[in-house]
Scaffold this motif. Structure first.
Motif, mmCIF file in Angstrom:
data_model
loop_
_atom_site.group_PDB
_atom_site.id
_atom_site.type_symbol
_atom_site.label_atom_id
_atom_site.label_comp_id
_atom_site.label_asym_id
_atom_site.label_seq_id
_atom_site.Cartn_x
_atom_site.Cartn_y
_atom_site.Cartn_z
ATOM 1 N N LYS A 1 45.960 57.855 -16.686
ATOM 2 C CA LYS A 1 46.134 56.803 -16.477
ATOM 3 C C LYS A 1 46.364 55.018 -16.233
ATOM 4 C CE LYS A 1 50.866 58.182 -17.066
ATOM 5 N NZ LYS A 1 51.902 57.815 -17.647
ATOM 6 N N ALA A 2 44.954 55.100 -15.492
ATOM 7 C CA ALA A 2 44.254 53.853 -15.204
ATOM 8 C C ALA A 2 43.548 53.641 -16.776
ATOM 9 C CB ALA A 2 42.815 54.587 -14.747
ATOM 10 N N SER A 3 42.908 55.085 -17.277
ATOM 11 C CA SER A 3 42.808 54.516 -19.084
ATOM 12 C C SER A 3 43.671 54.091 -19.627
ATOM 13 C CB SER A 3 41.910 55.232 -19.593
ATOM 14 O OG SER A 3 41.362 55.160 -20.545
ATOM 15 N N GLN A 4 45.068 54.464 -19.474
ATOM 16 C CA GLN A 4 45.945 54.182 -20.428
ATOM 17 C C GLN A 4 46.415 52.608 -20.165
ATOM 18 O OE1 GLN A 4 48.822 57.539 -19.958
ATOM 19 N NE2 GLN A 4 47.670 58.195 -21.003
ATOM 20 N N SER A 5 45.969 51.703 -19.196
ATOM 21 C CA SER A 5 46.099 51.501 -18.415
ATOM 22 C C SER A 5 45.615 49.632 -19.141
ATOM 23 C CB SER A 5 46.003 50.610 -16.893
ATOM 24 O OG SER A 5 45.598 50.873 -16.613
ATOM 25 N N PHE A 6 44.261 50.360 -19.464
ATOM 26 C CA PHE A 6 43.281 48.673 -19.934
ATOM 27 C C PHE A 6 43.939 49.288 -21.176
ATOM 28 C CE2 PHE A 6 41.197 49.610 -15.903
ATOM 29 C CZ PHE A 6 40.250 48.378 -16.006
ATOM 30 N N PHE A 7 43.927 50.182 -21.933
ATOM 31 C CA PHE A 7 45.034 50.051 -23.095
ATOM 32 C C PHE A 7 45.735 49.524 -23.660
ATOM 33 C CE2 PHE A 7 40.713 53.107 -23.892
ATOM 34 C CZ PHE A 7 40.553 52.875 -25.073
ATOM 35 N N ALA A 8 46.796 50.165 -22.772
ATOM 36 C CA ALA A 8 48.057 48.870 -22.734
ATOM 37 C C ALA A 8 47.576 47.146 -22.683
ATOM 38 C CB ALA A 8 48.852 49.317 -21.517
ATOM 39 N N VAL A 9 46.406 46.840 -22.398
ATOM 40 C CA VAL A 9 46.420 45.449 -22.455
ATOM 41 C C VAL A 9 45.194 45.166 -23.435
ATOM 42 C CG1 VAL A 9 44.674 43.527 -21.159
ATOM 43 C CG2 VAL A 9 46.013 45.280 -19.714
ATOM 44 N N VAL A 10 44.941 46.044 -24.091
ATOM 45 C CA VAL A 10 44.368 45.430 -25.919
ATOM 46 C C VAL A 10 44.969 45.228 -26.882
ATOM 47 C CG1 VAL A 10 42.105 45.262 -24.547
ATOM 48 C CG2 VAL A 10 42.486 47.342 -25.477
#
Length: 177
Positions: free
Chosen positions: A86-95
């Motif tokens: 989920k943490a990784s997905q949140s970073f990808f959501a931003v970019v």
């Protein structure tokens, strides 16, 4: 959205003033010397892969708070195992959207102290290499104690209390924790 910490707002103001060709400002137009008051709390993340989010830069206050210099290390190594995806997905959501993100997080230290931080992230168009870049301000907003961290205290884990996405001109991510 009201940002809790004035340095978060200062990063937003600087980011909005940066030259751009589209929604995002260019990485090549980011000049840290123009925002010296933000440098101690600045983090630059490089999104290498879904399993590796590199600390490209961590300001002095960030290094002191963590108890070490994380430059070059994987941010996900400091996230509880069950939260890494989920943490990784949140970073990808931003970019991928692109959008800003504000997270209220709880940082657990080896001393037992808990720190609450406003972590504010904004993407930039990386015209200098292939991996996406995120600029971040990480500022303590609430202290459990007035005691100072012992010199040997190190960051052990990060948990999210709240996450908000910010429309910067391209909508917001539909990512949910």
């Amino acid at each position: 959205m009201d940002l809790y910490h004035p340095r978060s707002q200062a990063l937003m103001d600087y980011w909005q003033s940066m030259p751009r060709e589209g929604v995002l400002p260019l990485r090549s137009s980011f000049f840290p010397e123009k925002i010296p008051q933000l440098l101690p709390h600045l983090i630059i993340y490089e999104i290498v892969s879904k399993d590796f989010i590199r600390f490209r830069l961590a300001g002095t206050a960030v290094r002191e708070r963590m108890g070490f210099d994380p430059t070059g290390q994987n941010y996900l190594d400091f996230v509880a195992e069950e939260r890494k995806a989920k943490a990784s997905q949140s970073f990808f959501a931003v970019v991928e959207q692109p959008c800003g993100m504000r997270v209220i997080s709880n940082h657990g230290m080896s001393s037992g102290r808990k720190m609450f931080l406003e972590v504010f992230m904004l993407p930039v168009e990386n015209d200098m290499s292939e991996n996406p870049i995120i600029l971040c301000q990480s500022n303590e907003i609430k202290s459990d104690t007035e005691d100072h961290l012992p010199d040997e205290a190190k960051l052990e884990n990060v948990t999210v209390t709240r996450r908000d996405f910010i429309d910067i001109g391209a909508g917001v991510s539909d990512f949910k924790d």
